[in-house]
Design a protein around this motif. Sequence first.
Motif, PDB file in Angstrom:
ATOM      1  N   GLU A  48       1.162  -1.383  -0.060  1.00 12.33           N
ATOM      2  CA  GLU A  48       0.233   0.029   0.278  1.00 12.33           C
ATOM      3  C   GLU A  48       0.639   1.129  -0.365  1.00 12.33           C
ATOM      4  O   GLU A  48       0.769   1.958  -0.700  1.00 12.33           O
ATOM      5  CB  GLU A  48      -0.703   0.156   1.305  1.00 12.33           C
ATOM      6  N   ARG A  49       2.304   1.411   1.120  1.00 10.09           N
ATOM      7  CA  ARG A  49       2.695   2.406   0.558  1.00 10.09           C
ATOM      8  C   ARG A  49       2.955   2.615  -0.773  1.00 10.09           C
ATOM      9  O   ARG A  49       3.437   3.572  -1.239  1.00 10.09           O
ATOM     10  CB  ARG A  49       4.008   2.370   1.459  1.00 10.09           C
ATOM     11  N   VAL A  50       3.827   1.107  -1.726  1.00  8.17           N
ATOM     12  CA  VAL A  50       4.368   1.465  -2.246  1.00  8.17           C
ATOM     13  C   VAL A  50       3.525   1.827  -3.932  1.00  8.17           C
ATOM     14  O   VAL A  50       3.956   3.142  -4.801  1.00  8.17           O
ATOM     15  CB  VAL A  50       4.988   0.334  -3.173  1.00  8.17           C
ATOM     16  N   ARG A  51       2.112   1.943  -3.767  1.00  7.79           N
ATOM     17  CA  ARG A  51       1.114   2.460  -4.835  1.00  7.79           C
ATOM     18  C   ARG A  51       0.795   3.112  -3.727  1.00  7.79           C
ATOM     19  O   ARG A  51       0.371   4.673  -4.971  1.00  7.79           O
ATOM     20  CB  ARG A  51       0.008   1.103  -4.340  1.00  7.79           C
ATOM     21  N   GLU A  52       0.944   4.279  -3.113  1.00 11.80           N
ATOM     22  CA  GLU A  52       0.767   5.506  -2.769  1.00 11.80           C
ATOM     23  C   GLU A  52       2.009   6.187  -2.946  1.00 11.80           C
ATOM     24  O   GLU A  52       1.242   7.735  -3.106  1.00 11.80           O
ATOM     25  CB  GLU A  52       0.346   5.542  -0.698  1.00 11.80           C
ATOM     26  N   SER A  53       3.049   6.123  -2.878  1.00 15.44           N
ATOM     27  CA  SER A  53       4.044   6.605  -3.569  1.00 15.44           C
ATOM     28  C   SER A  53       5.740   5.729  -4.049  1.00 15.44           C
ATOM     29  O   SER A  53       6.270   5.369  -2.768  1.00 15.44           O
ATOM     30  CB  SER A  53       5.031   7.453  -1.870  1.00 15.44           C
ATOM     31  N   PRO A  54       5.357   5.606  -4.952  1.00 17.16           N
ATOM     32  CA  PRO A  54       5.898   4.190  -5.433  1.00 17.16           C
ATOM     33  C   PRO A  54       7.567   4.640  -5.677  1.00 17.16           C
ATOM     34  O   PRO A  54       8.530   3.626  -5.158  1.00 17.16           O
ATOM     35  CB  PRO A  54       5.811   4.500  -6.758  1.00 17.16           C
ATOM     36  N   ASP A  55       7.772   5.250  -4.824  1.00 14.91           N
ATOM     37  CA  ASP A  55       9.691   6.245  -4.702  1.00 14.91           C
ATOM     38  C   ASP A  55      10.235   5.336  -3.329  1.00 14.91           C
ATOM     39  O   ASP A  55      11.105   5.287  -3.066  1.00 14.91           O
ATOM     40  CB  ASP A  55       9.381   7.688  -5.003  1.00 14.91           C
ATOM     41  N   ARG A  56       9.266   4.869  -2.927  1.00  7.83           N
ATOM     42  CA  ARG A  56       9.326   4.205  -1.409  1.00  7.83           C
ATOM     43  C   ARG A  56       9.718   3.741  -1.461  1.00  7.83           C
ATOM     44  O   ARG A  56      10.588   2.590  -0.539  1.00  7.83           O
ATOM     45  CB  ARG A  56       8.561   4.505  -0.686  1.00  7.83           C
ATOM     46  N   VAL A  57       9.650   2.467  -2.946  1.00  9.61           N
ATOM     47  CA  VAL A  57       9.837   0.956  -3.175  1.00  9.61           C
ATOM     48  C   VAL A  57      11.797   1.374  -3.139  1.00  9.61           C
ATOM     49  O   VAL A  57      12.369  -0.143  -2.551  1.00  9.61           O
ATOM     50  CB  VAL A  57       9.966   0.763  -5.120  1.00  9.61           C
ATOM     51  N   ALA A  58      12.489   2.309  -3.563  1.00  7.22           N
ATOM     52  CA  ALA A  58      13.911   1.977  -3.012  1.00  7.22           C
ATOM     53  C   ALA A  58      14.980   1.510  -1.354  1.00  7.22           C
ATOM     54  O   ALA A  58      14.957   0.915  -1.077  1.00  7.22           O
ATOM     55  CB  ALA A  58      14.076   3.632  -3.419  1.00  7.22           C
ATOM     56  N   VAL A  59      13.327   2.772  -0.629  1.00  6.53           N
ATOM     57  CA  VAL A  59      13.992   1.843   0.341  1.00  6.53           C
ATOM     58  C   VAL A  59      12.609   0.165   1.195  1.00  6.53           C
ATOM     59  O   VAL A  59      13.808  -0.425   1.863  1.00  6.53           O
ATOM     60  CB  VAL A  59      13.765   3.194   1.243  1.00  6.53           C
ATOM     61  N   LEU A  60      11.760  -0.086   0.869  1.00  6.61           N
ATOM     62  CA  LEU A  60      11.126  -0.798   1.532  1.00  6.61           C
ATOM     63  C   LEU A  60      11.697  -1.861   0.281  1.00  6.61           C
ATOM     64  O   LEU A  60      11.514  -3.491   1.341  1.00  6.61           O
ATOM     65  CB  LEU A  60       9.509  -0.716   0.647  1.00  6.61           C
ATOM     66  N   PHE A  61      12.222  -1.664  -1.016  1.00  2.09           N
ATOM     67  CA  PHE A  61      12.481  -3.777  -1.805  1.00  2.09           C
ATOM     68  C   PHE A  61      13.415  -3.854  -0.960  1.00  2.09           C
ATOM     69  O   PHE A  61      13.721  -5.446  -0.586  1.00  2.09           O
ATOM     70  CB  PHE A  61      13.216  -2.778  -2.890  1.00  2.09           C
ATOM     71  N   PRO A  62      14.991  -2.964  -0.252  1.00  2.00           N
ATOM     72  CA  PRO A  62      15.763  -3.724   0.824  1.00  2.00           C
ATOM     73  C   PRO A  62      15.248  -4.704   1.567  1.00  2.00           C
ATOM     74  O   PRO A  62      16.225  -5.404   2.412  1.00  2.00           O
ATOM     75  CB  PRO A  62      17.222  -2.908   0.974  1.00  2.00           C
ATOM     76  N   ALA A  63      14.268  -3.716   2.516  1.00 10.11           N
ATOM     77  CA  ALA A  63      13.977  -4.082   3.342  1.00 10.11           C
ATOM     78  C   ALA A  63      13.064  -5.296   3.601  1.00 10.11           C
ATOM     79  O   ALA A  63      12.824  -6.132   5.040  1.00 10.11           O
ATOM     80  CB  ALA A  63      13.037  -3.288   4.749  1.00 10.11           C
ATOM     81  N   ALA A  64      12.681  -5.785   2.473  1.00 12.82           N
ATOM     82  CA  ALA A  64      11.582  -7.045   2.579  1.00 12.82           C
ATOM     83  C   ALA A  64      12.051  -8.204   3.174  1.00 12.82           C
ATOM     84  O   ALA A  64      11.273  -8.739   4.085  1.00 12.82           O
ATOM     85  CB  ALA A  64      11.567  -7.332   0.560  1.00 12.82           C
ATOM     86  N   ALA A  65      13.040  -8.290   2.798  1.00  9.94           N
ATOM     87  CA  ALA A  65      13.656  -9.535   3.680  1.00  9.94           C
ATOM     88  C   ALA A  65      14.105  -9.901   5.782  1.00  9.94           C
ATOM     89  O   ALA A  65      13.040 -10.593   6.592  1.00  9.94           O
ATOM     90  CB  ALA A  65      14.939 -10.501   3.385  1.00  9.94           C
TER      91      ALA A  65
END
Length: 211
Positions: free
Chosen positions: A20-37
């Motif tokens: 949901e955070r990525v959908r609201e602000s896709p630029d946040r994927v740069a932070v969330l992608f590494p944190a996924a694991a």
Amino acid sequence: MNTETLLDGQARRELATMVERVRESPDRVAVLFPAAARRVARGAGPSGDPDGVLGPTLEDLVRLELLRACAGVLTPDALAREVADLYHHGDSGERRAVLRGLAVLDPASAPVARELMADALRTNDTRLIAAAASGPATDLLDAHAWRQAVLKCLFVGVPLADVQGVPERVDAELVRMCADYADERERAGRPVPDDVHLVLGHSPPDEPTEA
């Protein structure tokens, strides 16, 4: 593959929040992608391989959900840039997930997909090579590049059964190349991978071969 069925309740909730955070602000994927694991899940996926050679790991699948979320809100050009950035700035685990998720790209972004697969296939990291060779984006490789990908998998021990296009794309030239490879191994007294017979045992239509 439904990622949520592989996760426990807390992990599903965390993944839903990140998507949901990525959908609201896709630029946040740069932070969330590494944190996924760390934040959602890590470890072996359905294949049972924690290294991600035989199939996607749990963290790969979680990251694929984030890529799909990006694909739902970004323009094709912006998505291609984001995917390339995630690959080039990521560690090997993040790169592996990007390679497994290249199918989210628009067909017009095929050059980006080819460039990332080519980069992975130049390495000796079996996790990256397997991810690059096993996904549907492999169909974007021309015949020469695809043959080289198959040979690279043989060299480093990635199972050919998992390579996209085997045996459908096998042609007489690949049969010849693999026969030469097997012959060189035998002459050197080295074992020939059993997987090579997935190619050598296939005679392309209208192109009979002794191999």
